[in-house]
Structure formats: C-alpha cells, structure tokens
Design an enzyme around this catalytic site. Structure first.
Site, PDB file in Angstrom:
ATOM      1  N   GLU A  52       0.809  -1.218   0.000  1.00 28.91           N
ATOM      2  CA  GLU A  52       0.000   0.000   0.000  1.00 28.91           C
ATOM      3  C   GLU A  52       0.843   1.269   0.000  1.00 28.91           C
ATOM      4  OE1 GLU A  52      -3.574   0.441   0.193  1.00 28.91           O
ATOM      5  OE2 GLU A  52      -3.569  -1.642  -0.475  1.00 28.91           O
ATOM      6  N   ASP A  70      -8.323   7.410  -8.358  1.00 25.98           N
ATOM      7  CA  ASP A  70      -8.889   6.098  -8.649  1.00 25.98           C
ATOM      8  C   ASP A  70     -10.407   6.104  -8.542  1.00 25.98           C
ATOM      9  OD1 ASP A  70      -9.101   6.415  -5.926  1.00 25.98           O
ATOM     10  OD2 ASP A  70      -8.473   4.389  -5.416  1.00 25.98           O
ATOM     11  N   THR A  75      -7.493   9.091  -0.293  1.00 27.24           N
ATOM     12  CA  THR A  75      -7.070   7.848   0.340  1.00 27.24           C
ATOM     13  C   THR A  75      -6.109   8.220   1.459  1.00 27.24           C
ATOM     14  OG1 THR A  75      -7.310   6.545  -1.682  1.00 27.24           O
ATOM     15  CG2 THR A  75      -5.835   5.682   0.001  1.00 27.24           C
TER      16      THR A  75
END
Length: 268
Positions: A52, A70, A75
């Site tokens: 990640e 995305d 995020t």
C-alpha cells in the site's frame, strides 16, 4: 502511493455487518498459526504496508493522505481509508465520538455528501493539512487501529479460521479485503471467496489448504485484472504466491518478497 496501490469497491456499514453475520463459529485453524498473535499481526501490517505504501513502517502512515485519482476521492491513513467509500466517514465519526473537539469533526457533513464519489467538495483546501494534524493525536491513531480491525482485520481473520486456514491463509484473506472491500459481488472479498470455493474445497470442508489457497489467489488475481488500477498483481504473484509455494502456511519469518518490483524482507 501510486495508482497501482488502489483498492476496493464502495463500502457500506451494511456490507460489513452482512459479512460478519455470515461467519460460522470458528473452526480450529490448521497448524499454521494464528494471525491474532501479536508477532504475526505485526508481520501482516508490514506486508500490507509494503504493497500500500512501499514501506514496512506502517505506523508512519497515520498521516498519509492523497487523491490517487482512482475514483475514490482521498485515500488516507494506515489502511487507505477513502472519502468515497464510507470507511473514512466512519473513522472520523468514531474519532469525533471519542474526542468531539477534534480538528476533523467539522468535515463530517462534507464526508457524508462526498461518500460514493470522488468529490472533494467541502473538504478542500484544508482537509489534508487538518488530517496531518489529527494524525499526531494518539486518539486518532487508536481510532485508525480500531477501524482497521473492525472493518478489515477481524472479519477476514475470523472467516479464514472458519475455513480452516492458518496464518498465511488468514493474511491472504486480510490483504484481499483491504484491497477489494467486503461484499458479495465478483470483485469484492465475498465474491472472490465464492469463486475460489467453486474450484476447491476449504480445509474446513475437507480440502487441501494449499490447493484451496491457490484457487483463492487465482480468483483474486482475476478480480484485480478487471480494473486498470489493479493490473499490477505482484502482491499476489511475487509476495503471497511465493510464501505459498514455499509451504510457509504459518507465515514464519524470515520472509522475502517483492511488490511492484521492490524487494522487502522480514528477518524475525
């Protein structure tokens, strides 16, 4: 974090509850250990972080936040909570329940509005700065840990134990739910598991653990390839499959693997 690291479809609290509700009473796992063991859980955190965030130092990621474009908005944090998938909203709500005066509380209405989209409406221009401030607060750090466990770690490990899997299998489930999220559609964790179970029996059903895990990784890889952002499948091919081929069902160190071509190692 590059776009190669994106994951999971839109989350909902109902999806998490539905997954938990389907968990059978835990069968005794294989002789391959328990991911709830503190050392094993630390290994799991480091493995996920390598994929990640390209680091084993997962605790340095409480402050991480960016839009990786995305379709899931911002995020952030140790497990990639997303403003567009509901888990960031639930995290900030938990933080606010525990510390009402926190710097992120004012964003709750905006997080409710952007849930399900990639919008930053009501978040910019200061949300990233305020997230970094909150990340220094031990209360927020603990909230991230607790939401990671509630939404991802505990359901996946419990399901793996019900399926008779050891520590490697438990980690394979955990990594899948981190990327794909809970749910029953074909590219969510439940759908991937269902596809695997059509190909091989779980150990709890009398099947071979390695055979079943290969079927699960095949299904996971197929799910990843349906989305361009997941097209690099190295976290399956050069990480999890490496451990499985070595017969390391207990996920015992030393461990050596690569993700996105970058080598990592855990000695002990």
């Amino acid at each position: 974090m590059s776009t190669a690291y994106t994951r999971r479809s839109v989350l909902s609290a109902a999806a998490v509850l539905a997954l938990c509700a389907t968990l059978a009473p835990a069968a005794s796992a294989s002789s391959g250990g328990d991911l709830n063991d503190p050392q094993k859980k630390e290994i799991a955190m480091e493995l996920v972080s390598s994929a990640e965030n390209s680091t084993l130092d997962w605790k340095s990621q409480y402050s991480y936040i960016e839009d990786i474009h995305d379709g899931r908005g911002y995020t952030a944090g140790i497990i990639g909570f997303c403003s567009g998938t509901g888990d960031m909203l639930e995290l900030v709500q938990l933080y606010t329940d525990r510390k009402p005066s926190n710097v992120l509380a004012k964003y709750l209405p905006a997080l409710e509005k952007v849930n399900g989209s990639d919008s930053h409406s009501g978040l910019d221009p200061n949300f990233k700065k305020d997230w970094a401030t909150a990340a220094k607060d031990s209360v927020f750090q603990q909230a991230q840990n607790d939401e990671r466990d509630r939404v991802y770690f505990n359901p996946s490990v419990s399901q793996a134990k019900s399926d008779g899997l050891g520590a490697l299998g438990q980690f394979i489930y955990y990594d899948a739910i981190v990327m794909h999220g809970p749910g029953d559609d074909g590219t969510s964790f439940g759908g991937i598991r269902a596809t695997a179970m059509r190909k091989a029996k779980t150990p709890a059903q009398g099947g071979n653990e390695t055979t079943y895990l290969n079927a699960f990784l095949d299904a996971r890889k197929a799910a990843m390839l349906t989305e361009e952002a997941h097209s690099d499948t190295s976290r399956v091919d050069t990480e999890q499959r490496v451990f499985l081929k070595a017969g390391n069902l207990a996920l015992n160190p030393p461990l050596k693997w690569k993700v996105y071509g970058e080598p990592f190692e855990i000695d002990s």
